[in-house]
Design an enzyme around this catalytic site. Sequence first.
Site, PDB file in Angstrom:
ATOM      1  N   CYS A  84      -9.066  -8.623   2.321  1.00  0.00           N
ATOM      2  CA  CYS A  84      -8.022  -9.635   2.454  1.00  0.00           C
ATOM      3  C   CYS A  84      -6.895  -9.291   1.484  1.00  0.00           C
ATOM      4  O   CYS A  84      -7.135  -9.071   0.295  1.00  0.00           O
ATOM      5  CB  CYS A  84      -8.593 -11.021   2.142  1.00  0.00           C
ATOM      6  SG  CYS A  84      -7.335 -12.321   2.105  1.00  0.00           S
ATOM      7  N   CYS A  87      -6.760 -12.164  -1.433  1.00  0.00           N
ATOM      8  CA  CYS A  87      -7.726 -12.359  -2.516  1.00  0.00           C
ATOM      9  C   CYS A  87      -8.688 -11.195  -2.722  1.00  0.00           C
ATOM     10  O   CYS A  87      -9.592 -11.291  -3.554  1.00  0.00           O
ATOM     11  CB  CYS A  87      -8.530 -13.634  -2.259  1.00  0.00           C
ATOM     12  SG  CYS A  87      -9.680 -13.517  -0.868  1.00  0.00           S
ATOM     13  N   CYS A 132      -9.684 -15.864   6.156  1.00  0.00           N
ATOM     14  CA  CYS A 132     -10.512 -15.377   5.061  1.00  0.00           C
ATOM     15  C   CYS A 132     -11.378 -16.528   4.551  1.00  0.00           C
ATOM     16  O   CYS A 132     -10.877 -17.629   4.313  1.00  0.00           O
ATOM     17  CB  CYS A 132      -9.621 -14.846   3.939  1.00  0.00           C
ATOM     18  SG  CYS A 132     -10.528 -14.406   2.429  1.00  0.00           S
ATOM     19  N   CYS A 135     -10.145 -17.414   0.611  1.00  0.00           N
ATOM     20  CA  CYS A 135      -8.849 -18.032   0.281  1.00  0.00           C
ATOM     21  C   CYS A 135      -8.223 -18.803   1.439  1.00  0.00           C
ATOM     22  O   CYS A 135      -7.204 -19.462   1.251  1.00  0.00           O
ATOM     23  CB  CYS A 135      -7.875 -16.988  -0.241  1.00  0.00           C
ATOM     24  SG  CYS A 135      -7.260 -15.831   1.012  1.00  0.00           S
ATOM     25  N   CYS A 155      -8.618  -9.309  16.386  1.00  0.00           N
ATOM     26  CA  CYS A 155      -7.251  -8.789  16.425  1.00  0.00           C
ATOM     27  C   CYS A 155      -6.549  -9.288  15.156  1.00  0.00           C
ATOM     28  O   CYS A 155      -6.229 -10.470  15.047  1.00  0.00           O
ATOM     29  CB  CYS A 155      -6.573  -9.297  17.693  1.00  0.00           C
ATOM     30  SG  CYS A 155      -4.961  -8.591  18.000  1.00  0.00           S
TER      31      CYS A 155
END
Length: 166
Positions: A84, A87, A132, A135, A155
């Site tokens: 991510c 984070c 995510c 976060c 995607c």
Amino acid sequence: MKTSRRSIVLGGTAAVAVAAVGLALRPMSAPATAAEGEFEFTLTDAEWQARLSPEAYQVLRHEATERPWTSPLLEEKRAGTFLCAGCDLPLFASETKYDSGTGWPSFYDYLPGAIGTTQDTSLFMVRTEVHCARCGGHQGHVFEDGPEPTGLRYCINGLSLKFEEA
């Protein structure tokens, strides 16, 4: 004036083409915000803006979509992990990445506990939004048209990811 089947089909095709071009050219901003809820990793809006590029901020925190075929991660083929960008939580293993032909990095599976999902009813359809788990940052969407073994296609916006080589 008589309306023919051909003129109806051509008119409908033109309307779809205009809508598609409008979506492709829309600015990278959206009224929505990152996934609602309590997350392990949180920052103030000002801290998110300082941490991320303006484009990544719009994708991760306001559910914007990057333009297709623009992410350098689309061509990333090295062994490693996709994290991510908000984070640094590991989200996808490189061995699950494949070329979906859609213009965005695509994966057929995610790392355990890495993502959450919510229902997205924008654009006059129901889709499953992926965020995510640490976060709440918007990653993209998951569709049921992917390869085996899962049959799923995650995607994902390249701007919402970082790549860490193995």
